[in-house]
Design a protein around this motif. Structure first.
Motif, mmCIF file in Angstrom:
data_model
loop_
_atom_site.group_PDB
_atom_site.id
_atom_site.type_symbol
_atom_site.label_atom_id
_atom_site.label_comp_id
_atom_site.label_asym_id
_atom_site.label_seq_id
_atom_site.Cartn_x
_atom_site.Cartn_y
_atom_site.Cartn_z
ATOM 1 N N LEU A 3 0.844 -1.184 0.000
ATOM 2 C CA LEU A 3 0.000 0.000 0.000
ATOM 3 C C LEU A 3 0.887 1.243 0.000
ATOM 4 N N THR A 5 -3.517 5.881 -0.998
ATOM 5 C CA THR A 5 -4.018 6.133 -2.358
ATOM 6 C C THR A 5 -5.168 5.193 -2.709
ATOM 7 N N THR A 6 -5.505 4.278 -1.803
ATOM 8 C CA THR A 6 -6.581 3.309 -2.019
ATOM 9 C C THR A 6 -7.679 3.486 -0.973
ATOM 10 N N GLN A 56 -11.585 -0.767 -1.947
ATOM 11 C CA GLN A 56 -10.610 -1.348 -2.873
ATOM 12 C C GLN A 56 -9.737 -2.389 -2.170
ATOM 13 N N SER A 58 -9.891 -6.254 -3.368
ATOM 14 C CA SER A 58 -8.678 -6.840 -3.945
ATOM 15 C C SER A 58 -8.063 -7.923 -3.071
#
Length: 308
Positions: free
Chosen positions: A136, A157-158, A162, A166
């Protein structure tokens, strides 16, 4: 403080320990300037193997079964976890929590508060068994300080959704209620892939270590003998699986109020030293400081985190 110093020469300088190790493999896990557990890369690997074995043994116990490594992260120098506020939305940018003394920029000074600083730091996301499943990346450092508490929160950034989609991993939720003495807790360290289990022994009005002072700290019972590298690990209530504190330090040598030897100060100013006892900083006040989209808002009602 429970931090390894592979790339933190400043911490070694604080302790007068000499030059920093050349590589991460050569680094010993330490606290803020702590040089305990120093040894070769071979001994470090051996320690990891032992730690994993102890973790597996501990997980067989009925109380510790619910707590695993899912959602924890390993940093280059510390432990941490993906955390969310109780009212966070799945599409909010995810947050990673670790200690303020684990910042890549070095230790914030007394009274220093960092807000919305550029960062592209990476974190190894672990699954329930402690295997790395993803890397991450931070979009920024949302908040970091060593004043009153010892915490850093990175915005990723996620999003939470997500990460769940994922990797099938949920973030750990911060409890917004003050922890309770006697609570059974577990401390999963992403750095060592080891889980420590004990109880909350009590609370310390003022905890002093070197130049830093923390308020209303958590004191563990002696079974949580956390070591270097466990800095930033979440302290998880075994009954609820919610985070109630963040692991950060312990008294190594029985010294009084020095670096790596925090001392307790009660309301009357009486100083108590507890060699071998370890501590954490409460996190129940953090949710009040994050609002819509899990964005930091230090002016929000009920937010008591130190301000810049």
């Amino acid at each position: 403080m429970r931090k390894p110093l592979a790339a933190a020469f400043c911490a070694l300088a604080i302790a007068g320990a000499g030059a920093a190790p050349a590589t991460a493999a050569d680094a010993a896990p330490t606290g803020v300037g702590k040089v305990a557990d120093t040894g070769s890369a071979t001994s470090a690997v051996s320690g990891v193997v032992t730690s994993v074995e102890q973790t597996l043994s501990g997980l067989r116990g009925s109380q510790a079964k619910a707590v695993n490594f899912a959602g924890t992260v390993a940093l280059s120098n510390c432990s941490g976890s993906v955390v969310r506020m109780p009212d966070a939305e799945d599409n909010d940018p995810a947050l990673v929590m670790t200690n303020g003394h684990c910042l890549e920029s070095g230790f914030p000074g007394p009274g220093e508060v960092l807000v919305d600083k550029a960062s592209s730091r990476t974190f190894s996301l672990l699954n329930a068994s402690g295997s790395r499943v993803a890397t991450l990346r931070a979009a920024k450092l949302a908040y970091g300080t060593m004043t009153d508490t010892d915490v850093a929160l990175y915005q990723l950034t996620t999003t939470y959704a997500q990460i769940k989609s994922s990797y099938n991993i949920n973030a750990l939720t911060l409890n917004d209620a003050h922890p309770v003495a006697g609570t059974a807790i577990s401390i999963p360290s992403g750095y060592w892939k080891r889980i420590y289990s004990c109880n909350i022994d009590g609370f310390v009005p003022t905890l002093k270590e070197g130049d830093w002072t923390w308020k209303d700290s958590v004191r563990y019972t002696s079974a949580c003998n956390t070591i270097g590298g466990t800095s930033g690990s979440p302290v998880v209530d075994q009954a609820t699986n919610k985070v109630v504190a963040i692991n950060n330090t312990g008294n190594e040598d029985g010294e009084r109020c020095t670096v790596n030897n925090p001392c307790e100060v009660d309301a009357n100013g009486t100083v108590t030293v507890r060699k071998g006892i370890n501590y954490a900083q409460e996190t129940y006040g953090i949710p009040a400081c994050f609002g819509i989209d899990s964005k930091l808002d230090l002016s929000a009602s009920g937010c008591t985190l130190p301000k810049p």
